[in-house]
Design an enzyme around this catalytic site. Structure first.
Site, mmCIF file in Angstrom:
data_model
loop_
_atom_site.group_PDB
_atom_site.id
_atom_site.type_symbol
_atom_site.label_atom_id
_atom_site.label_comp_id
_atom_site.label_asym_id
_atom_site.label_seq_id
_atom_site.Cartn_x
_atom_site.Cartn_y
_atom_site.Cartn_z
ATOM 1 N N LYS A 1 0.890 -1.175 0.000
ATOM 2 C CA LYS A 1 0.000 0.000 0.000
ATOM 3 C C LYS A 1 0.919 1.213 0.000
ATOM 4 C CE LYS A 1 -4.301 1.732 2.018
ATOM 5 N NZ LYS A 1 -5.129 1.557 0.802
ATOM 6 N N ALA A 2 1.466 1.479 -1.177
ATOM 7 C CA ALA A 2 2.497 2.501 -1.356
ATOM 8 C C ALA A 2 1.902 3.743 -1.999
ATOM 9 C CB ALA A 2 3.624 1.949 -2.222
#
Length: 298
Positions: free
Chosen positions: A159-160
């Site tokens: 979850k960048a």
């Protein structure tokens, strides 16, 4: 409150080990996370004073950082506690909680081996991700031009922050055309997800959902799949072609912010929110608010 810019709000933010006044939680303009997207985050919802599936969110945050090549200087337990402390400091019972970690400003360039890893948690009120009236009849989705990238070209399972650039572009383009959001295809042309939520379809009583092999297997997605199986619904995870959209009768999306939201349209394709969508919405709300559900049935 929704009209107040986020940097002008009151309260506290948990910032590198301490609660600091909201306005004092600042970073430098030459922060690596701002220039090179070396940042990971989570989005959690609190219901009745409890953050739903907090442990899973904290574990995913740490794993996302590892995928990006850095280590958050706090354990899962410490991140959990920071999130709870932030929620309490903001005096929120129901709200949205955002933990975030990023590389700091010690080095500026693609390489940032010596940069400090910062960590913060903010929390605020966020009643509904979509317009309530739209949500009742099913939101409208555009079909995005950008596609979710191959795992060989981007860290798809983190979850960048950088992975959301094309999501913002796609959601803005959809909103400018009168839609609530956009559905994205993947690099192969299969149906992937919405810009910030996973997607499900229903046909002849069977639930179909894309295989999460190049996008996040969302925590809400996993929760809804478990609830569907508990109900005895048949659920198939598979690659879905966009040409199939006209064959489905119902559609909904899931996410910590979106919760379970019915979809009425995707481009030219129409759907009618029905019994399965309504049942899973009710089951999910009961799952996230166990105390409320227990009082209602007592």
């Amino acid at each position: 409150m929704a009209d107040i810019p986020f940097d002008k709000r009151d309260g506290f933010i948990w910032f590198n080990g301490a609660l600091v006044p909201w306005a004092d939680a600042k970073i430098h303009v030459l922060t690596h996370g701002l220039h090179y997207a070396s940042s990971v985050f989570e989005g959690c919802r609190a219901y009745g004073g409890e953050i739903f599936k907090l442990r899973e969110h904290s574990e995913r945050l740490i794993n996302s950082a590892k995928i990006l090549g850095f280590e958050i200087p706090y354990s899962v337990e410490e991140i959990d506690e920071a999130c709870r402390a932030e929620l309490a400091a903001q005096k929120l019972v129901d709200g949205y909680v955002r933990p975030v970690a990023w590389r700091g400003s010690e080095m500026m360039g693609v390489s940032a081996q010596k940069n400090k890893i910062n960590f913060a948690v903010a929390a605020w009120e966020w009643p509904s991700y979509f317009d309530v009236e739209q949500r009742k009849k099913g939101i409208r989705l555009d079909i995005a031009d950008y596609k979710r990238p191959s795992p060989e070209t981007a860290p798809s399972h983190a979850k960048a922050a950088g992975l959301y650039m094309i999501c913002t572009i796609s959601k803005h383009a959809a909103e400018n055309k009168g839609y609530a959001d956009a559905m994205m295809l993947d690099y192969r042309g299969y149906v992937a997800e919405a810009t910030g939520a996973n997607i499900f379809f229903i046909k002849d009583g069977v639930i179909h959902t894309p295989t999460p092999d190049c996008f996040l297997n969302g925590i809400t997605r996993q929760t809804v799949i478990a609830l569907a199986k508990k109900r005895g619904y048949e659920l198939i995870e598979r690659h879905i072609m966009p040409e199939e959209l006209s064959t489905f009768s119902e559609c909904f999306i899931t996410g910590s912010a979106a919760e379970v939201t019915p979809v009425g349209e995707i481009g030219p394709h129409k759907f009618t929110p029905g019994k399965i969508t309504a049942t899973l919405f009710e089951d999910y709300m009961a799952e996230v608010q166990p105390k409320v559900a227990a009082r209602a049935t007592a």
